[in-house]
Design a protein around this motif. Structure first.
Motif, PDB file in Angstrom:
ATOM      1  N   VAL A  84       0.406  -1.011  -0.002  1.00 35.95           N
ATOM      2  CA  VAL A  84       0.234  -0.018  -0.055  1.00 35.95           C
ATOM      3  C   VAL A  84       0.813   1.098   0.176  1.00 35.95           C
ATOM      4  CG1 VAL A  84      -1.476   1.129   1.174  1.00 35.95           C
ATOM      5  CG2 VAL A  84      -1.904  -1.473   0.893  1.00 35.95           C
ATOM      6  N   MET A  85       0.868   2.467  -0.941  1.00 29.58           N
ATOM      7  CA  MET A  85       1.575   2.955  -0.982  1.00 29.58           C
ATOM      8  C   MET A  85       1.133   4.861   0.422  1.00 29.58           C
ATOM      9  SD  MET A  85       3.801   1.908  -2.505  1.00 29.58           S
ATOM     10  CE  MET A  85       4.132   3.564  -4.403  1.00 29.58           C
ATOM     11  N   PRO A  86       2.597   5.659   0.311  1.00 25.93           N
ATOM     12  CA  PRO A  86       1.845   6.592   0.711  1.00 25.93           C
ATOM     13  C   PRO A  86       0.722   7.261  -0.061  1.00 25.93           C
ATOM     14  CG  PRO A  86       3.824   6.682   1.020  1.00 25.93           C
ATOM     15  CD  PRO A  86       3.712   5.430  -0.186  1.00 25.93           C
ATOM     16  N   PRO A  87      -0.573   8.067   0.976  1.00 27.59           N
ATOM     17  CA  PRO A  87      -1.527   9.259   0.186  1.00 27.59           C
ATOM     18  C   PRO A  87      -0.540   9.678  -0.910  1.00 27.59           C
ATOM     19  CG  PRO A  87      -1.234  10.035   2.075  1.00 27.59           C
ATOM     20  CD  PRO A  87      -0.581   8.411   2.577  1.00 27.59           C
ATOM     21  N   VAL A  88      -1.093  10.189  -1.354  1.00 20.96           N
ATOM     22  CA  VAL A  88      -0.865  11.906  -2.588  1.00 20.96           C
ATOM     23  C   VAL A  88      -1.696  12.342  -2.724  1.00 20.96           C
ATOM     24  CG1 VAL A  88       0.805   9.893  -4.515  1.00 20.96           C
ATOM     25  CG2 VAL A  88      -1.832  10.525  -4.347  1.00 20.96           C
ATOM     26  N   LEU A  89      -1.754  13.607  -3.565  1.00 18.62           N
ATOM     27  CA  LEU A  89      -2.640  14.647  -3.634  1.00 18.62           C
ATOM     28  C   LEU A  89      -3.333  14.438  -5.116  1.00 18.62           C
ATOM     29  CD1 LEU A  89       0.710  17.524  -4.386  1.00 18.62           C
ATOM     30  CD2 LEU A  89      -0.991  17.014  -1.816  1.00 18.62           C
ATOM     31  N   PRO A  90      -4.160  14.894  -4.988  1.00 16.50           N
ATOM     32  CA  PRO A  90      -5.610  14.673  -5.649  1.00 16.50           C
ATOM     33  C   PRO A  90      -5.487  15.932  -6.788  1.00 16.50           C
ATOM     34  CG  PRO A  90      -6.472  16.052  -3.714  1.00 16.50           C
ATOM     35  CD  PRO A  90      -5.300  15.351  -2.920  1.00 16.50           C
ATOM     36  N   VAL A  91      -4.926  15.132  -8.007  1.00 14.71           N
ATOM     37  CA  VAL A  91      -4.361  15.753  -8.231  1.00 14.71           C
ATOM     38  C   VAL A  91      -5.141  16.285 -10.310  1.00 14.71           C
ATOM     39  CG1 VAL A  91      -2.101  16.104  -8.458  1.00 14.71           C
ATOM     40  CG2 VAL A  91      -2.860  14.192  -9.585  1.00 14.71           C
ATOM     41  N   ASP A  92      -6.543  15.130  -9.905  1.00 17.21           N
ATOM     42  CA  ASP A  92      -7.191  14.250 -11.664  1.00 17.21           C
ATOM     43  C   ASP A  92      -7.903  15.227 -12.215  1.00 17.21           C
ATOM     44  OD1 ASP A  92      -6.136  12.725 -12.100  1.00 17.21           O
ATOM     45  OD2 ASP A  92      -7.056  11.155 -11.087  1.00 17.21           O
ATOM     46  N   PHE A  93      -8.845  16.283 -11.354  1.00 21.82           N
ATOM     47  CA  PHE A  93      -9.078  17.938 -11.240  1.00 21.82           C
ATOM     48  C   PHE A  93      -8.955  18.747 -11.882  1.00 21.82           C
ATOM     49  CE2 PHE A  93      -7.905  18.478  -7.158  1.00 21.82           C
ATOM     50  CZ  PHE A  93      -7.032  19.695  -7.353  1.00 21.82           C
ATOM     51  N   LEU A  94      -8.183  18.835 -11.932  1.00 18.59           N
ATOM     52  CA  LEU A  94      -6.696  19.763 -12.959  1.00 18.59           C
ATOM     53  C   LEU A  94      -6.797  20.379 -13.916  1.00 18.59           C
ATOM     54  CD1 LEU A  94      -3.595  20.465 -10.167  1.00 18.59           C
ATOM     55  CD2 LEU A  94      -5.603  21.953 -10.092  1.00 18.59           C
ATOM     56  N   LYS A  95      -7.527  21.133 -14.560  1.00 18.92           N
ATOM     57  CA  LYS A  95      -7.719  21.295 -16.116  1.00 18.92           C
ATOM     58  C   LYS A  95      -6.880  21.731 -16.754  1.00 18.92           C
ATOM     59  CE  LYS A  95     -12.860  21.957 -16.274  1.00 18.92           C
ATOM     60  NZ  LYS A  95     -13.834  22.454 -16.517  1.00 18.92           N
ATOM     61  N   ASN A  96      -5.379  22.416 -16.048  1.00 15.25           N
ATOM     62  CA  ASN A  96      -4.615  23.859 -16.075  1.00 15.25           C
ATOM     63  C   ASN A  96      -3.012  22.586 -16.242  1.00 15.25           C
ATOM     64  OD1 ASN A  96      -1.357  24.675 -16.126  1.00 15.25           O
ATOM     65  ND2 ASN A  96      -2.863  26.488 -16.224  1.00 15.25           N
ATOM     66  N   GLU A  97      -2.574  22.262 -18.065  1.00 13.15           N
ATOM     67  CA  GLU A  97      -1.763  20.787 -17.909  1.00 13.15           C
ATOM     68  C   GLU A  97      -0.969  21.298 -16.674  1.00 13.15           C
ATOM     69  OE1 GLU A  97      -1.623  17.821 -19.028  1.00 13.15           O
ATOM     70  OE2 GLU A  97      -3.640  17.920 -18.785  1.00 13.15           O
ATOM     71  N   THR A  98      -0.200  22.731 -16.475  1.00 11.73           N
ATOM     72  CA  THR A  98       1.022  23.132 -15.959  1.00 11.73           C
ATOM     73  C   THR A  98       1.175  22.967 -15.112  1.00 11.73           C
ATOM     74  OG1 THR A  98       1.764  24.831 -18.168  1.00 11.73           O
ATOM     75  CG2 THR A  98       2.765  24.805 -15.979  1.00 11.73           C
ATOM     76  N   LEU A  99       0.191  22.921 -14.632  1.00  9.17           N
ATOM     77  CA  LEU A  99      -0.231  22.889 -12.953  1.00  9.17           C
ATOM     78  C   LEU A  99      -0.506  21.035 -12.829  1.00  9.17           C
ATOM     79  CD1 LEU A  99      -3.269  25.794 -11.585  1.00  9.17           C
ATOM     80  CD2 LEU A  99      -0.844  25.272 -11.001  1.00  9.17           C
ATOM     81  N   PHE A 100      -1.103  21.179 -13.464  1.00  9.69           N
ATOM     82  CA  PHE A 100      -0.740  19.296 -13.353  1.00  9.69           C
ATOM     83  C   PHE A 100       0.201  18.390 -13.441  1.00  9.69           C
ATOM     84  CE2 PHE A 100      -0.640  14.789 -14.770  1.00  9.69           C
ATOM     85  CZ  PHE A 100      -1.733  14.098 -14.377  1.00  9.69           C
ATOM     86  N   LYS A 101       0.938  18.833 -14.312  1.00  8.52           N
ATOM     87  CA  LYS A 101       2.088  18.394 -14.158  1.00  8.52           C
ATOM     88  C   LYS A 101       3.324  18.508 -12.975  1.00  8.52           C
ATOM     89  CE  LYS A 101       2.164  18.405 -19.397  1.00  8.52           C
ATOM     90  NZ  LYS A 101       2.810  18.386 -20.439  1.00  8.52           N
ATOM     91  N   SER A 102       2.812  19.782 -12.518  1.00  9.34           N
ATOM     92  CA  SER A 102       3.878  20.064 -11.142  1.00  9.34           C
ATOM     93  C   SER A 102       3.382  19.566 -10.183  1.00  9.34           C
ATOM     94  CB  SER A 102       3.509  22.032 -11.131  1.00  9.34           C
ATOM     95  OG  SER A 102       3.787  22.574 -10.207  1.00  9.34           O
ATOM     96  N   PHE A 103       2.088  19.553  -9.878  1.00 11.90           N
ATOM     97  CA  PHE A 103       1.626  18.350  -8.985  1.00 11.90           C
ATOM     98  C   PHE A 103       2.049  16.997  -8.942  1.00 11.90           C
ATOM     99  CE2 PHE A 103      -0.876  22.591  -8.042  1.00 11.90           C
ATOM    100  CZ  PHE A 103      -0.110  22.679  -6.393  1.00 11.90           C
ATOM    101  N   PHE A 104       1.987  16.617 -10.435  1.00 11.69           N
ATOM    102  CA  PHE A 104       1.818  15.087 -10.323  1.00 11.69           C
ATOM    103  C   PHE A 104       3.726  14.839 -10.091  1.00 11.69           C
ATOM    104  CE2 PHE A 104       2.374  11.304 -12.791  1.00 11.69           C
ATOM    105  CZ  PHE A 104       0.701  10.488 -12.368  1.00 11.69           C
ATOM    106  N   SER A 105       3.880  15.517 -10.086  1.00 12.96           N
ATOM    107  CA  SER A 105       5.479  14.816 -10.346  1.00 12.96           C
ATOM    108  C   SER A 105       6.025  15.261  -9.267  1.00 12.96           C
ATOM    109  CB  SER A 105       6.685  16.764 -10.208  1.00 12.96           C
ATOM    110  OG  SER A 105       6.029  17.697  -9.985  1.00 12.96           O
ATOM    111  N   VAL A 106       5.203  15.746  -7.936  1.00 14.35           N
ATOM    112  CA  VAL A 106       4.887  15.434  -5.904  1.00 14.35           C
ATOM    113  C   VAL A 106       4.952  13.823  -6.054  1.00 14.35           C
ATOM    114  CG1 VAL A 106       4.506  15.608  -4.267  1.00 14.35           C
ATOM    115  CG2 VAL A 106       4.954  17.833  -5.692  1.00 14.35           C
ATOM    116  N   ASN A 107       3.935  13.615  -7.048  1.00 14.36           N
ATOM    117  CA  ASN A 107       2.974  12.546  -6.654  1.00 14.36           C
ATOM    118  C   ASN A 107       4.184  11.081  -7.329  1.00 14.36           C
ATOM    119  OD1 ASN A 107       0.568  13.328  -5.653  1.00 14.36           O
ATOM    120  ND2 ASN A 107      -0.650  12.676  -7.155  1.00 14.36           N
ATOM    121  N   SER A 108       4.214  11.595  -8.308  1.00 17.33           N
ATOM    122  CA  SER A 108       5.875  10.502  -8.906  1.00 17.33           C
ATOM    123  C   SER A 108       7.252  10.233  -8.559  1.00 17.33           C
ATOM    124  CB  SER A 108       6.155  11.375 -10.223  1.00 17.33           C
ATOM    125  OG  SER A 108       5.152  11.210 -11.384  1.00 17.33           O
TER     126      SER A 108
END
Length: 398
Positions: A84-108
């Motif tokens: 079971v992995m540590p919890p990550v940030l909810p990012v799928d709702f983000l429409k702006n791709e720049t914001l999405f990539k920035s926050f998803f990089s934290v999840n990665s």
């Protein structure tokens, strides 16, 4: 294949309310290999919702209060390391791709860091990484885990429900970068082969030993009321129009729908008919006995672009207990041409149900059971292993 370290980056949980091909294959691979199954990471939102009692997630393990890794014994006596992995940030709702990539990089980073800790702790040298329908996390892991091999196990077409339309480009990149792809249907194989020549098919199977004790011996007496059943998730794939037509035109036949209800419209439209009943989800090991009570199994999926990708698990399960199968023509399932009826129209769907119930025989029951036996998960796992070995051999020659 023996003694390999296998890490599965999954899109699902291990346990659940329906049979999963990934779980079935890994359970068998774990007999001779060291398997780590990594559940899809839940988000911080999921943690909050679980604490409030509105969801079910393993919060204590996610937060590290309990071990994130535990051993699970499979029905065949093997052992799988469940992660079971540590919890990550909810990012799928983000429409702006720049914001999405920035926050998803934290999840990665969280995901990669946790996997590297596991690899170090358990000395998992040269792991084979199998990404099971999760290109979102599979793509950023390529080349980051000192893996011997990176394989994409694709058992469905991508949709936009979870990751929006960005998932199509992510999956495309992932397909092009992995060492090989294993799909579950001929249609998926033809599509993925355009992106990666090392693409092969291992179709879904059935836990035959679980189902055969409940197989029918003879047809139900002609004087009794016939019962038609569907077991599986009731979601957007389900063709309500075709199903309602059959239910309405066949009032003398009982229709039962058992499974996780995701599309409320299904129940709202069909439950008004007296010959229809709905039941909640059952555990996978409870499915065989339930199926054996049916006179016919149905797969009423929409005939659309998404469902073209499907090789349904339930078709072999229906056949394993000996019941006839009627489905819509949602996919090219030529393997079952002699074993199941495929309808292109609502009229044919209804007529096939009538004719299959009327013309069933004891010999046809035995033919279906024998056919399903050829599609056991043990046989599918051997095919899967053979392809993995082929990938390894080609990789080592480079």
């Amino acid at each position: 294949m023996k003694g390999k370290n296998i890490i599965c980056i999954s899109q699902t949980t291990w346990e659940g309310e329906f049979t999963k091909s990934t779980v079935q294959l890994l359970s068998i691979l774990a007999e001779n290999n060291n398997v780590f199954f990594v559940e899809y990471p839940f988000t911080l939102k999921d943690v909050v919702m679980s604490v409030l009692g509105k969801q079910r997630a393993q919060v204590s393990r996610m937060l590290g209060f309990k071990s994130r890794i535990k051993k699970i014994e499979t029905p065949n006596g093997a052992t799988v390391n469940h992660v079971v992995m540590p919890p990550v940030l909810p990012v799928d709702f983000l429409k702006n791709e720049t914001l999405f990539k920035s926050f998803f990089s934290v999840n990665s980073f969280i995901y990669k860091n946790q996997l590297r800790k596991i690899i170090k702790k358990f000395n998992l040298e040269n792991p084979i990484v199998i990404t099971a329908y999760n290109p979102m996390y599979g793509l950023p892991m390529i080349g980051q885990l000192k893996e011997l091999l990176n394989v994409y196990y694709c058992y469905d077409g991508m949709d936009t429900q979870r990751h929006r339309s960005r998932i199509f480009n992510i999956e495309k990149q992932f397909c092009e970068k992995v060492d090989g792809i294993i799909t579950t249907s001929d249609y998926l194989n033809s599509e993925k082969k355009k992106l990666n020549k090392q693409t092969y098919v291992v179709k879904n199977g059935v836990d035959f030993n679980l189902f055969v004790p409940h197989a029918k011996k003879t047809i139900t007496s002609g004087s009794s009321q016939k019962k038609v059943g569907y077991i599986g998730t009731l979601d957007f794939r389900f063709d309500i129009d075709i199903m309602e037509y059959a239910v309405k035109e066949l009032p003398h036949i009982i229709f039962e729908f058992t499974g996780y209800l995701l599309n409320q419209n299904i129940k709202e439209r069909l439950s008004k008919y007296e010959n229809v009943s709905f039941f909640g989800s059952v555990k996978p090991n409870e499915v065989p006995e339930l199926l054996s009570n049916y006179d016919l199994g149905i797969i009423p999926y929409k005939m659309d672009e998404v469902n073209k990708n499907i090789y349904p698990l339930k078709i072999n399960e229906y056949l394993a207990v000996g019941v006839p199968v009627v489905m819509t023509a949602f996919a090219d399932l030529t393997d079952f041409k002699a074993m199941a009826k495929s309808a292109h129209t609502k009229t044919l769907f209804k007529e096939f149900i009538e004719s299959e119930l009327k013309n069933d025989t004891d010999s046809l029951i035995q033919e279906r059971i024998a056919f399903a036996k050829q599609n056991s998960w043990e046989g599918r796992a051997k095919e899967f292993e053979s392809i993995l070995e082929n990938f390894v051999s080609k990789k080592q020659k480079l």
